[in-house]
Design a protein around this motif. Structure first.
Motif, PDB file in Angstrom:
ATOM      1  N   ASN A 180      -0.647  11.178   3.234  1.00 57.00           N
ATOM      2  CA  ASN A 180      -1.707  12.216   3.936  1.00 57.00           C
ATOM      3  C   ASN A 180      -1.577  13.543   4.029  1.00 57.00           C
ATOM      4  O   ASN A 180      -0.187  14.177   4.026  1.00 57.00           O
ATOM      5  N   VAL A 221       0.677   4.718   0.878  1.00 53.76           N
ATOM      6  CA  VAL A 221       0.156   6.603   1.525  1.00 53.76           C
ATOM      7  C   VAL A 221       0.395   7.437   1.756  1.00 53.76           C
ATOM      8  O   VAL A 221       1.919   7.628   1.885  1.00 53.76           O
ATOM      9  N   TRP A 227      -8.996  -2.695   5.143  1.00 52.47           N
ATOM     10  CA  TRP A 227      -9.776  -1.391   4.778  1.00 52.47           C
ATOM     11  C   TRP A 227     -11.040  -1.428   4.725  1.00 52.47           C
ATOM     12  O   TRP A 227     -12.003  -2.437   5.575  1.00 52.47           O
ATOM     13  N   PRO A 228     -11.518   0.109   5.564  1.00 53.14           N
ATOM     14  CA  PRO A 228     -10.780   1.131   5.597  1.00 53.14           C
ATOM     15  C   PRO A 228      -9.718   0.808   5.905  1.00 53.14           C
ATOM     16  O   PRO A 228      -9.698   0.690   7.431  1.00 53.14           O
ATOM     17  N   PRO A 229      -8.975   2.044   6.000  1.00 48.86           N
ATOM     18  CA  PRO A 229      -7.295   2.209   7.079  1.00 48.86           C
ATOM     19  C   PRO A 229      -7.973   2.887   7.800  1.00 48.86           C
ATOM     20  O   PRO A 229      -6.709   3.139   9.104  1.00 48.86           O
ATOM     21  N   GLY A 230      -8.545   3.872   7.917  1.00 52.45           N
ATOM     22  CA  GLY A 230      -9.052   4.499   9.152  1.00 52.45           C
ATOM     23  C   GLY A 230     -10.248   4.483  10.657  1.00 52.45           C
ATOM     24  O   GLY A 230     -10.810   3.872  10.370  1.00 52.45           O
ATOM     25  N   ARG A 261       1.053  -1.521  -0.068  1.00 53.80           N
ATOM     26  CA  ARG A 261      -0.396  -0.626   0.073  1.00 53.80           C
ATOM     27  C   ARG A 261       0.857   1.434  -0.413  1.00 53.80           C
ATOM     28  O   ARG A 261       1.893   1.628   0.382  1.00 53.80           O
TER      29      ARG A 261
END
Length: 113
Positions: free
Chosen positions: A86, A84, A110-113, A82
Motif C-alpha cells: 500500500n 500487497v 478479489w477485488p480486495p478493497g 497474495r
C-alpha cells in the motif's frame, strides 16, 4: 529521526515482535492484526516511507523484498498467497515505512478493497 515509526522502533530493538526472517537488508515478522491465517510483513532496514519514495538506486532492494516475500510464503507452507504494498493513506497505508504484506492460508477474494 528517519525511520521513526513502529517499524523503525522494531528495527532498533525497542519493541518486541514475532520474527519470521531477517538478513542485512530486511526483516519479516507476523502482523499483529492478521487478516488471514498467515499474514507476515517484510520491511527494508532502509527507511523508505513508501514505494513511491523509492528510486532507481533501490531496485536491488525492492527485488530482494519480493524474493524474501516468496521465501517467507514457502517457509509458512503457502503454495498460493497474495503480496500487497500500500502506498499512501487512500491506499490503506497506516505505517509510513515501506512494507510488503504476505497473506495466505485461506481463499482470498478479489477485488480486495
Amino acid at each position: 529521526m528517519a525511520g521513526d515509526t513502529i517499524f523503525g522502533q522494531m528495527l532498533r530493538g525497542e519493541i518486541p515482535f514475532d520474527e519470521v526472517y531477517s538478513d542485512e537488508r530486511c526483516l519479516a515478522f507476523r502482523d499483529i492484526q492478521p487478516q488471514a491465517p498467515v499474514h507476515v510483513l517484510v520491511i527494508p532496514r532502509k527507511p523508505l516511507d513508501s514505494l513511491r519514495a523509492a528510486d532507481s538506486t533501490d531496485s536491488e532492494l525492492l527485488g530482494h523484498l519480493l524474493l524474501v516475500a516468496a521465501r517467507v510464503a514457502k517457509q509458512e507452507g503457502l503454495d498460493d498467497f497474495r503480496t500487497v504494498i500500500n502506498s499512501g493513506l487512500e491506499a490503506g497505508q497506516t505505517v509510513f515505512h515501506l512494507h510488503v504484506h504476505v497473506i495466505g492460508g485461506r481463499p482470498l477474494a478479489w477485488p480486495p478493497g
